[in-house]
Scaffold this motif. Structure first.
Motif, PDB file in Angstrom:
ATOM      1  N   GLU A 106      10.894   0.712  -0.642  1.00  0.00           N
ATOM      2  CA  GLU A 106      10.072   0.405  -1.805  1.00  0.00           C
ATOM      3  C   GLU A 106       9.411   1.871  -1.904  1.00  0.00           C
ATOM      4  OE1 GLU A 106       7.187  -2.410  -0.287  1.00  0.00           O
ATOM      5  OE2 GLU A 106       8.378  -4.104  -0.581  1.00  0.00           O
ATOM      6  N   ARG A 108       6.457   4.182  -2.212  1.00  0.00           N
ATOM      7  CA  ARG A 108       5.186   4.140  -1.529  1.00  0.00           C
ATOM      8  C   ARG A 108       4.098   5.484  -2.214  1.00  0.00           C
ATOM      9  NH1 ARG A 108       5.524   4.442   4.386  1.00  0.00           N
ATOM     10  NH2 ARG A 108       6.647   6.406   3.939  1.00  0.00           N
ATOM     11  N   GLU A 109       3.084   5.039  -2.462  1.00  0.00           N
ATOM     12  CA  GLU A 109       2.344   6.247  -2.993  1.00  0.00           C
ATOM     13  C   GLU A 109       1.729   6.836  -1.884  1.00  0.00           C
ATOM     14  OE1 GLU A 109      -0.727   6.951  -6.819  1.00  0.00           O
ATOM     15  OE2 GLU A 109      -0.375   4.865  -5.993  1.00  0.00           O
ATOM     16  N   HIS A 128      -3.339   5.203  -7.672  1.00  0.00           N
ATOM     17  CA  HIS A 128      -3.545   3.691  -8.041  1.00  0.00           C
ATOM     18  C   HIS A 128      -4.178   2.718  -7.085  1.00  0.00           C
ATOM     19  CE1 HIS A 128      -0.323   5.828 -10.457  1.00  0.00           C
ATOM     20  NE2 HIS A 128      -0.798   5.141 -11.406  1.00  0.00           N
ATOM     21  N   ALA A 129      -4.869   3.319  -5.804  1.00  0.00           N
ATOM     22  CA  ALA A 129      -5.322   2.565  -5.071  1.00  0.00           C
ATOM     23  C   ALA A 129      -6.463   1.801  -5.569  1.00  0.00           C
ATOM     24  CB  ALA A 129      -5.902   3.312  -3.981  1.00  0.00           C
ATOM     25  N   GLU A 133      -8.743  -1.530  -0.365  1.00  0.00           N
ATOM     26  CA  GLU A 133      -7.300  -1.367   0.101  1.00  0.00           C
ATOM     27  C   GLU A 133      -7.001  -0.637   1.378  1.00  0.00           C
ATOM     28  OE1 GLU A 133      -2.609   0.160  -1.469  1.00  0.00           O
ATOM     29  OE2 GLU A 133      -4.371   0.344  -2.621  1.00  0.00           O
ATOM     30  N   ARG A 172      -0.239   4.592   0.803  1.00  0.00           N
ATOM     31  CA  ARG A 172      -0.996   3.031   0.500  1.00  0.00           C
ATOM     32  C   ARG A 172      -0.067   2.052   1.257  1.00  0.00           C
ATOM     33  NH1 ARG A 172      -0.978   1.933  -5.695  1.00  0.00           N
ATOM     34  NH2 ARG A 172      -2.050  -0.011  -4.734  1.00  0.00           N
ATOM     35  N   THR A 173      -1.006   0.810   1.601  1.00  0.00           N
ATOM     36  CA  THR A 173      -0.045  -0.187   2.264  1.00  0.00           C
ATOM     37  C   THR A 173      -0.096  -1.411   1.028  1.00  0.00           C
ATOM     38  OG1 THR A 173      -2.264  -1.168   2.808  1.00  0.00           O
ATOM     39  CG2 THR A 173      -1.020   0.340   4.505  1.00  0.00           C
ATOM     40  N   TYR A 174      -0.690  -1.260  -0.005  1.00  0.00           N
ATOM     41  CA  TYR A 174      -0.644  -2.262  -0.953  1.00  0.00           C
ATOM     42  C   TYR A 174      -1.379  -3.606  -0.437  1.00  0.00           C
ATOM     43  CZ  TYR A 174       2.174   0.795  -3.127  1.00  0.00           C
ATOM     44  OH  TYR A 174       2.646   2.246  -3.724  1.00  0.00           O
ATOM     45  N   LYS A 175      -2.147  -3.625   0.747  1.00  0.00           N
ATOM     46  CA  LYS A 175      -2.589  -4.833   1.271  1.00  0.00           C
ATOM     47  C   LYS A 175      -4.143  -4.637   1.334  1.00  0.00           C
ATOM     48  CE  LYS A 175       1.110  -5.488   4.484  1.00  0.00           C
ATOM     49  NZ  LYS A 175       1.625  -5.467   5.718  1.00  0.00           N
TER      50      LYS A 175
END
Length: 597
Positions: A106, A108-109, A128-129, A133, A172-175
């Motif tokens: 994926e 990942r930023e 974009h965080a 997050e 970033r984990t997007y979580k």
């Protein structure tokens, strides 16, 4: 004209073919809106095999090192969820995981750390965080996006920052930040991230819940209609607390604020209430003492202690009450009742102030940031009584605030007073006079609790609050007067007996029927002739008499929760019978004493 972007392609030993580079260019062009992509290839043996592509602040990882890292994370999660003794099952499941494992490629930023210190890291390049997050750093340390600006994001770190330097990569984990929750946490002591700190082994979680969660809406709630009895006579009679209420405990340091909260927890034994005690910025020795008290009284069987001690970094002290509330919400949505104590929110606000100043936010009144009110309102609004359609569970909050010199008009005290449904104000002067708990009748109030009070308690409490207020006022005016009329003497005697009755030792909460019996006897003037020094001894004997010899009255009060005129008469008749026996014994003791002299 299309934008030209430069991409870096790192490979281990064998350079990618021109065909592979063209495929990568197409993927990047699609990602970056048909921009022109120029690919620079760099040999990097550290990735083990495969390759890693970086363009702007995004990264695609097809490397062996990335694959190994993902697999390691999968295996760690799996081993936590599997019982330690079931070795054969573990090996089988690990084998399946390795066979079935698929690398998730994926975009990942990725950003780089520009500044780090005191539990804060500023990261450049992540655009974009979202607030809250989880951001992961190279050494495995995790942080939370707390401050999002146009040129960088500020992260609060949930671990040691020793392995983070300027230039360290952050991904970033997007979580959303969350903690493990579940039934297995009951009876345990955990830190602000839900990890056990009591040395009793791992805790098997049921699920994960976000630490920040919107409070239930108005339609999802119902009015407070059940009592949350503390077992403390002065509170349950005059400032009753209901299930789903938020009642502030406020006062100077060392006036017994924590003792009231602990007694409330101890009194929930056998009442199907889960208790959560959140220690924020306390000494580790203080937390250990509290845990010992809870174990000694058997309260630890239904209590979770969330501990973020004074030695913990400010981010952990900041997140602790939200973590405790996330645990409480697990039981709330299961239809259970929860009592949560935040000890104390003054230290929580100080930790947040430290974070905000390090994040270079503008200081406001008393150097606190402008959103410090929102800090506590979004925490305490999560305590409520859910509607019957949603299971009818509740979270009752007892936040604690420390004042300086009894000043309730300071910034943080006024904020929390305006958020809560009432406050119990503990006064230093009363405490030093020997009044324990040192509840100030004039400044304390409960805005909703009387609606949840049992009928028996409401009826028996009568005019006790007014009587106490009149007594304190009269005692001030008459302290220098010697010539008093009989009515004034009676009022002073009645008030002094009431004050003595409200004194209560630690870890000795009273049952509802015991409180009603004491109040009925006191309001009827049956205790007015008892010498003040003997009131405490008299109270214990009276309650022992009712519990052993008048069990029917006690049982009827507990079952019905009502105080009929007939039941009241039976209580007073029993008190009179007890007084006759007590007076007879007293006369005999006096005669024996005179005879010996």
């Amino acid at each position: 004209m299309s934008e030209t972007l430069k991409a870096k392609l790192r490979y281990a030993s064998t350079p990618p073919s021109s065909e592979q580079i063209e495929k990568i260019k197409k993927i990047l062009e699609k990602k970056f809106d048909d921009a022109v992509i120029e690919v620079e290839t760099i040999e990097d043996p550290s990735i083990g095999g495969g390759f890693v592509v970086s363009c702007k602040n995004f990264e695609y990882d097809w490397s062996d090192a990335g694959r190994a890292k993902q697999l390691r994370a999968e295996l760690n999660n799996l081993s936590k969820k599997t019982e330690e003794h079931d070795t054969g099952r573990i090996i089988s499941m690990l084998g399946n995981k390795v066979v079935d494992f698929k690398l998730q490629v994926e975009d990942r930023e990725v950003g780089t750390v520009t500044w780090v210190g005191d539990g804060i890291a500023n990261v450049d390049g992540i655009e974009h965080a979202f607030y809250g997050e989880i951001i992961e750093f190279e050494d495995g340390t995790r942080g939370m996006a707390q401050d999002i600006r146009s040129d960088h994001i500020g992260c609060i770190l949930f671990g040691n920052d020793a392995g983070i330097r300027q230039g360290t990569r952050a991904v970033r984990t997007y979580k959303e930040a969350g903690i493990p929750v579940g039934e297995a946490f009951v009876g345990r002591v955990v830190d602000a991230l839900g990890s056990p700190v009591d040395g009793l082994g791992e805790i098997k979680e049921t699920e994960y819940r976000p630490v920040e969660q919107p409070a239930p809406g108005i339609v999802e709630r119902q009015s407070v209609n059940e009592p949350m009895e503390t077992g403390i006579l002065s509170i349950d009679t005059m400032f009753p607390i209901g299930r789903g209420q938020r009642e502030l405990i406020i006062g100077d340091r060392q006036t017994g604020k924590t003792s009231i909260a602990l007694d409330a927890i101890i009194n929930q034994k056998g009442k199907n209430v889960i208790c959560i005690y959140v220690a924020i910025g306390q000494k580790a020795s203080t937390v250990a003492k509290i845990v010992q008290t809870l174990k000694k009284t058997g309260a630890m069987d239904y209590t979770i202690v969330v501990s973020s001690t004074a030695s913990d970094m400010a981010p952990l002290q900041y997140i602790a009450p939200y973590s405790g509330t996330a645990m409480a919400e697990f039981f709330l949505h299961d239809g259970k009742d929860v009592l949560i104590v935040y000890d104390d929110l003054s230290k929580h606000a100080v930790a947040y102030r430290a974070l905000s100043l390090l994040l270079e936010r503008s200081p406001g009144r008393e150097a606190y940031p402008g959103d410090v009110f929102y800090l506590h309102s979004r925490l305490l609004e999560r305590s409520c009584k859910l509607s019957s359609e949603l299971g009818g569970g509740s979270i009752t909050a007892l936040p604690i605030i420390e004042t300086l010199g009894g000043d309730v008009s300071a910034y943080i005290p006024t904020n929390v007073i305006s958020i809560t449904d009432g406050q119990i104000f503990l006064e230093s002067d009363l405490f030093f006079e020997g009044m324990r708990p040192a509840v100030n009748v004039g400044l304390s109030v409960s805005r909703v609790g009387s609606a949840a009070q049992t009928k028996a308690m409401k009826k028996s409490a009568g005019s006790i609050r007014v009587d106490l207020a009149q007594y304190r006022e009269m005692a001030v005016f008459t302290q220098f007067s010697s010539d008093l009329d009989e009515t004034t003497k009676n009022q002073l005697r009645h008030g002094s007996v009431l004050m003595e009755l409200l004194k209560q030792p630690l870890e000795h909460p009273l049952k509802m029927h015991e409180q009603v019996i004491i109040l009925v006897a006191a309001n009827a003037g049956r205790l007015d002739l008892v010498p003040v020094k003997r009131v405490r001894d008299y109270k214990e004997k009276l309650l022992n008499y009712f519990n052993t010899e008048q069990g029917e009255i006690c049982e009827e009060l507990e079952k019905s929760g009502e105080l009929s005129d007939q039941l009241k008469k039976r209580i007073l008749d029993s008190v009179d019978a007890f007084n006759d026996v007590e007076n007879k014994q007293l006369k005999e003791e006096i005669e024996i004493a005179h005879g010996n002299n």
